[in-house]
Structure formats: structure tokens, C-alpha cells
Design a protein around this motif. Structure first.
Motif, PDB file in Angstrom:
ATOM      1  N   GLN A 103      10.375 -30.745 -49.839  1.00 56.06           N
ATOM      2  CA  GLN A 103      11.701 -30.493 -49.287  1.00 56.06           C
ATOM      3  C   GLN A 103      12.671 -31.622 -49.607  1.00 56.06           C
ATOM      4  OE1 GLN A 103      12.974 -27.888 -47.718  1.00 56.06           O
ATOM      5  NE2 GLN A 103      11.096 -26.689 -47.766  1.00 56.06           N
TER       6      GLN A 103
ATOM      7  N   ARG B 102       6.185 -29.600 -26.484  1.00 58.67           N
ATOM      8  CA  ARG B 102       6.367 -30.389 -27.697  1.00 58.67           C
ATOM      9  C   ARG B 102       6.774 -31.818 -27.362  1.00 58.67           C
ATOM     10  NH1 ARG B 102       8.589 -25.487 -29.685  1.00 58.67           N
ATOM     11  NH2 ARG B 102      10.705 -26.162 -29.145  1.00 58.67           N
TER      12      ARG B 102
ATOM     13  N   GLU C  38       4.502 -30.797 -47.940  1.00 56.95           N
ATOM     14  CA  GLU C  38       5.655 -29.905 -47.758  1.00 56.95           C
ATOM     15  C   GLU C  38       6.939 -30.710 -47.555  1.00 56.95           C
ATOM     16  OE1 GLU C  38       8.085 -26.569 -47.129  1.00 56.95           O
ATOM     17  OE2 GLU C  38       6.135 -26.843 -48.119  1.00 56.95           O
ATOM     18  N   ALA C  39       6.859 -31.785 -46.766  1.00 54.59           N
ATOM     19  CA  ALA C  39       8.030 -32.626 -46.542  1.00 54.59           C
ATOM     20  C   ALA C  39       8.515 -33.253 -47.845  1.00 54.59           C
ATOM     21  CB  ALA C  39       7.706 -33.710 -45.513  1.00 54.59           C
ATOM     22  N   GLU C  40       7.587 -33.685 -48.686  1.00 55.15           N
ATOM     23  CA  GLU C  40       7.970 -34.283 -49.968  1.00 55.15           C
ATOM     24  C   GLU C  40       8.611 -33.253 -50.886  1.00 55.15           C
ATOM     25  OE1 GLU C  40       4.320 -35.970 -51.258  1.00 55.15           O
ATOM     26  OE2 GLU C  40       4.603 -37.857 -50.140  1.00 55.15           O
TER      27      GLU C  40
ATOM     28  N   TRP D 189      -7.597 -32.050 -38.744  1.00 54.47           N
ATOM     29  CA  TRP D 189      -6.269 -32.627 -38.478  1.00 54.47           C
ATOM     30  C   TRP D 189      -5.748 -33.354 -39.721  1.00 54.47           C
ATOM     31  CZ3 TRP D 189      -7.911 -35.285 -33.265  1.00 54.47           C
ATOM     32  CH2 TRP D 189      -8.034 -34.298 -32.265  1.00 54.47           C
TER      33      TRP D 189
ATOM     34  N   VAL E 165      -1.118 -31.438 -45.714  1.00 55.78           N
ATOM     35  CA  VAL E 165      -0.291 -30.289 -46.099  1.00 55.78           C
ATOM     36  C   VAL E 165       1.148 -30.482 -45.636  1.00 55.78           C
ATOM     37  CG1 VAL E 165       0.081 -27.819 -45.722  1.00 55.78           C
ATOM     38  CG2 VAL E 165      -2.224 -28.678 -46.186  1.00 55.78           C
ATOM     39  N   LEU E 166       1.318 -30.955 -44.397  1.00 57.13           N
ATOM     40  CA  LEU E 166       2.666 -31.155 -43.862  1.00 57.13           C
ATOM     41  C   LEU E 166       3.427 -32.224 -44.642  1.00 57.13           C
ATOM     42  CD1 LEU E 166       1.862 -30.976 -40.048  1.00 57.13           C
ATOM     43  CD2 LEU E 166       3.164 -29.309 -41.375  1.00 57.13           C
ATOM     44  N   ILE E 167       2.734 -33.312 -44.995  1.00 62.79           N
ATOM     45  CA  ILE E 167       3.390 -34.371 -45.764  1.00 62.79           C
ATOM     46  C   ILE E 167       3.787 -33.859 -47.145  1.00 62.79           C
ATOM     47  CG2 ILE E 167       3.004 -36.583 -46.906  1.00 62.79           C
ATOM     48  CD1 ILE E 167       1.353 -37.422 -44.475  1.00 62.79           C
TER      49      ILE E 167
ATOM     50  N   ASP F  87      -4.477 -30.853 -42.197  1.00 62.56           N
ATOM     51  CA  ASP F  87      -3.166 -30.324 -41.789  1.00 62.56           C
ATOM     52  C   ASP F  87      -2.056 -31.333 -42.066  1.00 62.56           C
ATOM     53  OD1 ASP F  87      -4.342 -28.004 -40.957  1.00 62.56           O
ATOM     54  OD2 ASP F  87      -4.388 -28.559 -38.826  1.00 62.56           O
ATOM     55  N   ILE F  88      -2.335 -32.596 -41.750  1.00 67.38           N
ATOM     56  CA  ILE F  88      -1.328 -33.641 -41.970  1.00 67.38           C
ATOM     57  C   ILE F  88      -0.994 -33.761 -43.452  1.00 67.38           C
ATOM     58  CG2 ILE F  88      -0.951 -36.138 -41.885  1.00 67.38           C
ATOM     59  CD1 ILE F  88      -2.563 -36.118 -39.240  1.00 67.38           C
TER      60      ILE F  88
END
Length: 257
Positions: free
Chosen positions: A54, A7, A50-52, A40, A46-48, A43-44
Motif C-alpha cells: 500500500q 479494539r 500488505e502495508a508495504e 500470529w 502478511v499484514l506487513i 499473520d503479522i
């Protein structure tokens, strides 16, 4: 360790790329490479998202909070709210375990039976010898509270602050003699919190403890002294200017809005 290293290597490559973005605009990619980049991007996204989700500004507090959580919310409401929203377990700490065993030893010394015997969970003959615990015990026996009989040990309390119920236990409470020159005139009780570590404790913890005891026994909060006792060094600390109910309630309302 291997996964952590992978990582870190990936993060390093990303940071390097951000500092020196490539000249290509993607026009030279073939269809397979474009599909890969598109995956990619998906995926990005979706991750953004999810972060919003949270990153919410409102956290529902549980029906009751410990005194330590209350102190955290008063001092650093945003950081405490993030931990409440997404709690993570803490690894076992030898110092915390030693502190628990010390508190149980004090309970037993003053005739209290601990709710859970930590050492009793270990098979007979396999209990680990803790020289630091023995040092703490010897220091306590040489200190000013060794032979004083407390009014209460591990005294439970419920304290309502704003619309929140705070719960906790006070390590020890002592009735104060009228001729005790170490405390202000008119003091009737002294709440004491044993500290087995070396780091400085937060006076707000004592403010909550003394308010809880004062209201439980219907005495003015000014008649309750509050003390940190750092066992290993023998240092007695009585912070000045502890907030009363009015100040704590106002502070709590501002921290939890």
C-alpha cells in the motif's frame, strides 16, 4: 461501539506489553502455544507485506480531477495521493447539504434551473425546515450581490494544467463596470465563490477559477478578479498575489512528480 471498545482495549494491551516486554524467550511454551505464536507471526508477516504494498510512491491520477482535488494535491501532495489511492466515503454532513441547497436557491434566483432538486427528492410535506438555510438566504439578500445580475451561474469549465484536466463549476461570474472602484482598473470580470461555512477558504481555488474563466473567454488573467463571499457574515475577500498559469503549472509539476 462495543467492537471499537474491544479494539481499543487490545491496542492498550499491546502498548503496555511493548513498554514492558516479558522476560520469557518462549522456551517455556508447549507445542500448542508455539503453534499459536507461529500463526500470529504468519499473520503479522502478511499484514506487513500488505502495508508495504500500500505504501507506494506513485499514484496514477484519474483522467480528470475536480478543482478541490487539485488544490489538495498542490497543498499536500502526499496526503492527497493517499486519499486518491484508497478513497473512503464521508458521512453525510448537515452543513454540506445546507450549502448545496443554498447554491440551488441562488441558481433559481437568477433564473437557472438546478440539475438536481435536492428538496424534490423528499416526499411533499416532509422537507425538513432549516432555519440556518433561511438565515443564509436573508443574509445574501442583504448583501452586495443580491441585486447584481451575473453573467454566468454555476459556470462549468475544463482547465488543462500540465497533462491533467481539471473540471469544476464557478458559482457566479459578473461583468465589471468600468467605474467599479472596488476592483483594480482594467478588470473585466469578477469570479465569485459563495462560502456558506465559517472556515477560511484556500485562495488557490480562486486562482484556478479565474485562470479557467480567463482562458475560456480569451482575456488576460489580470483582467479577472476573484472573490470569496462569506454569506453569513457578509465578508468579501479578494486575495492578493494569486498565481498565474506559469506559476500554477510549475507548482503542479512539482507536486505530481
Amino acid at each position: 461501539p462495543e467492537r471499537a471498545a474491544a479494539r481499543e482495549a487490545a491496542a492498550s494491551q499491546v502498548l503496555t506489553a511493548l513498554r514492558s516486554p516479558p522476560d520469557s524467550d518462549g522456551a517455556d511454551l508447549d507445542d500448542v502455544e508455539r503453534d499459536r505464536v507461529a500463526s500470529w507471526d504468519a499473520d503479522i508477516a502478511v499484514l506487513i507485506a500488505e502495508a508495504e504494498r500500500q505504501n507506494v510512491q506513485v499514484v496514477d491520477l484519474p483522467s480528470s480531477l475536480s478543482a478541490s482535488w487539485a488544490v489538495a494535491l498542490l497543498r499536500e501532495p502526499e496526503a492527497a495521493a493517499r486519499r486518491l489511492r484508497r478513497p473512503l466515503p464521508k458521512p453525510p454532513a448537515a452543513a454540506a447539504h445546507r450549502g448545496t441547497r443554498f447554491h440551488q436557491w441562488v441558481e433559481a434566483r437568477f433564473g437557472q434551473v438546478p440539475l438536481i432538486d435536492i428538496d424534490g427528492l423528499v416526499p411533499e410535506g416532509q422537507a425538513e425546515q432549516d432555519d440556518d438555510l433561511k438565515t443564509l438566504q436573508s443574509a445574501f439578500l442583504a448583501g452586495p450581490y443580491a441585486d447584481r445580475q451575473p453573467t454566468a451561474v454555476e459556470a462549468p469549465f475544463h482547465l488543462v494544467l500540465g497533462e491533467q484536466i481539471l473540471v469544476g463549476r464557478i458559482d457566479a461570474v459578473y461583468a465589471v463596470e468600468p467605474d467599479d472602484s472596488a476592483l483594480p482598473a482594467g478588470t473585466r470580470y469578477e469570479v465569485v465563490d459563495w462560502k456558506t461555512g465559517r472556515h477560511a477558504a484556500d485562495p488557490l481555488q480562486l486562482a484556478l477559477y479565474r485562470l479557467a474563466w480567463a482562458e475560456l473567454h480569451q482575456v488576460p488573467v489580470e483582467q479577472v478578479a476573484a472573490t470569496f463571499y462569506y454569506v453569513s457574515s457578509g465578508r468579501v475577500e479578494r486575495p492578493d498575489g494569486l498565481p498565474d498559469r506559469s506559476a500554477l503549472t510549475q507548482w503542479w509539476s512539482g507536486s505530481t512528480e
